[in-house]
Design an enzyme around this catalytic site. Sequence first.
Site, PDB file in Angstrom:
ATOM      1  N   CYS A   1      -2.542   8.012   3.125  1.00 42.94           N
ATOM      2  CA  CYS A   1      -2.176   7.844   1.714  1.00 42.94           C
ATOM      3  C   CYS A   1      -3.352   8.219   0.826  1.00 42.94           C
ATOM      4  O   CYS A   1      -3.190   8.854  -0.216  1.00 42.94           O
ATOM      5  CB  CYS A   1      -1.732   6.406   1.457  1.00 42.94           C
ATOM      6  SG  CYS A   1      -2.953   5.158   1.916  1.00 42.94           S
TER       7      CYS A   1
ATOM      8  N   GLU B   1       0.874  -1.177   0.000  1.00 43.29           N
ATOM      9  CA  GLU B   1       0.000   0.000   0.000  1.00 43.29           C
ATOM     10  C   GLU B   1       0.904   1.217   0.000  1.00 43.29           C
ATOM     11  O   GLU B   1       1.609   1.470   0.982  1.00 43.29           O
ATOM     12  CB  GLU B   1      -0.932  -0.007   1.214  1.00 43.29           C
ATOM     13  CG  GLU B   1      -2.152  -0.874   1.025  1.00 43.29           C
ATOM     14  CD  GLU B   1      -2.936  -0.527  -0.230  1.00 43.29           C
ATOM     15  OE1 GLU B   1      -3.034   0.673  -0.565  1.00 43.29           O
ATOM     16  OE2 GLU B   1      -3.431  -1.453  -0.891  1.00 43.29           O
TER      17      GLU B   1
END
Length: 555
Positions: free
Chosen positions: A352, A317
């Site tokens: 993120c 990720e």
Amino acid sequence: MRIYPIIVDGKEVDTGKHATFPDMDKVVVDPGIAIALQMRDTSAMQRLVFSRLPSFIPRSAPEMRYLRDYRRAHGVPRYSKDELDESTYAEVAISREPDIEGALSAGVRDRPKLYNPFKLLSTGVTLDERVEALYQAGLAIKKRFQEVRDVSVKEGVPIKTFEWTWTMFTEYLERETFELWGRDLDLKEAPGRDGGKNFQFREPYGVTCLFTPYNSPLALGILSITSSILAGNATILKPPSKVPLSTILLGQAFLQTFQEMGLPSAMIQVLTGGGKTLMDRFTSDRRVGAIVWYGDSDTGIELWSEATRRRIQMAPELAGSDACLVWGRDVNLDFAAKMIVKGRFLGSGQACMAVKRLLVQDTLHDDLVRLVVEEAEKLQLGRPSDPDVSLPPLGLTAMYLLLDQMEDARAKGAKVVTGGFRCNYLSEPDTAGLFYKPTVLTNVEASMRVMQEEVFAPALPVLPVGSIDEALRVANASRFGLRSSVFTDDQSVSLRWAKEIEAAGVSVGQDHLYFDPHMPHLGGYKDSGIIGAKYFPVMLTRMKYVHSGPAAEFL
């Protein structure tokens, strides 16, 4: 003082080697506490440099830059031993090599017991049994709400942020969620052209190591743990080094439930230590089948490449620089502004998947900026225990990257409409503060670092655009492609945006951070992940097929 153990082969282990964690609710008020605790564990020479020769403190790392800044702004912190002891909240046992070896060996031993694709009696834990185990563990975790909340606050998570995270992600701990995810893993049967049968199912990789992130330890911890266990892996959880306590609590809750159900002890284990050390250890061990890792794209892609070279499946990720578009004649700007501010500034922007570039129709620019600024100025930073606070302190890497990005933006002509300075927990300017005021920038250009790089901090650049073509060109110029969002009253715009934006996920007229169990688990394009959106349980398994001839006895 509580010592948080590691978990190896069903046992909680105090290794005798500990890392100390201060009470962040106190550190936020007086950051000198953390520095004094750090200095207590350093060499006499390092203490001498900090106190007498600060110009010799290196500038190479964010931690060193912070020491220089604090020393320049506030001098040398001085506390008694009792004061420092009172500010220490917990200690965490640090894994030793025998602990790591024991966890890997237990994972290999229990691997055959953790999945049973053909659902035969006494040949392993079936998918249905894993669903039930995770559901029961979820019930146990929900009963520990107060404990997990209190520990999270001590780690620096504001109550408001914790409660939002808890509400959203504990919904994932439902039986229906695991049944939904399990559909892609279960055995499927189809007739063969020869009169026989074709079978396919998802097989776990075996020992799977999860490196969960500091910015969202609870939410992404739950997502990663449940996905790996549902997939049938022997799961080793590595908590984030900065905030390991709440993640260890999760591991304990899962372990206790699984033990009460008589399940294999390697179903969940917890190892602590340096991230790089453990990553190197796991990627060099042939017994490790898969790794989940969260972090910046440059490091992540390098790790991904190395894992692939060693035949280890990696589910990374990575970073994002999500673009949000606001366009239309009658678009609801009030709602859009609220969602944009939430999507940019939640967690002080340390996500993120967040709104990091705002593109707005030029005729709407001034009105939207005014509304966004009004919403941003309502946000409050401060002590995590204050129920009115929603913004936590920034990690040092994120802080110093933002300072450099803001310097670049100002030098190139960006205008700071609100915020734009580092501060203490009272929002007072402080060149060594742990916070950064929520910032909105206008007069930005595509060449600025705030538009080119990930801004993992509370700053939002706003760029007016004159056409959808221009908006897509700017949005897709980024090296990242995690998620995007669009607010518009024009269906053709939302359809075109969803089709042409280079991102793995698109939110239309809704919170940029929205999640529900039917949605993929993050994933991205380009340097945000290459492969697009993904489901972790699928990515942590591999497809296997069987053909049995018409005369064969199989199932």
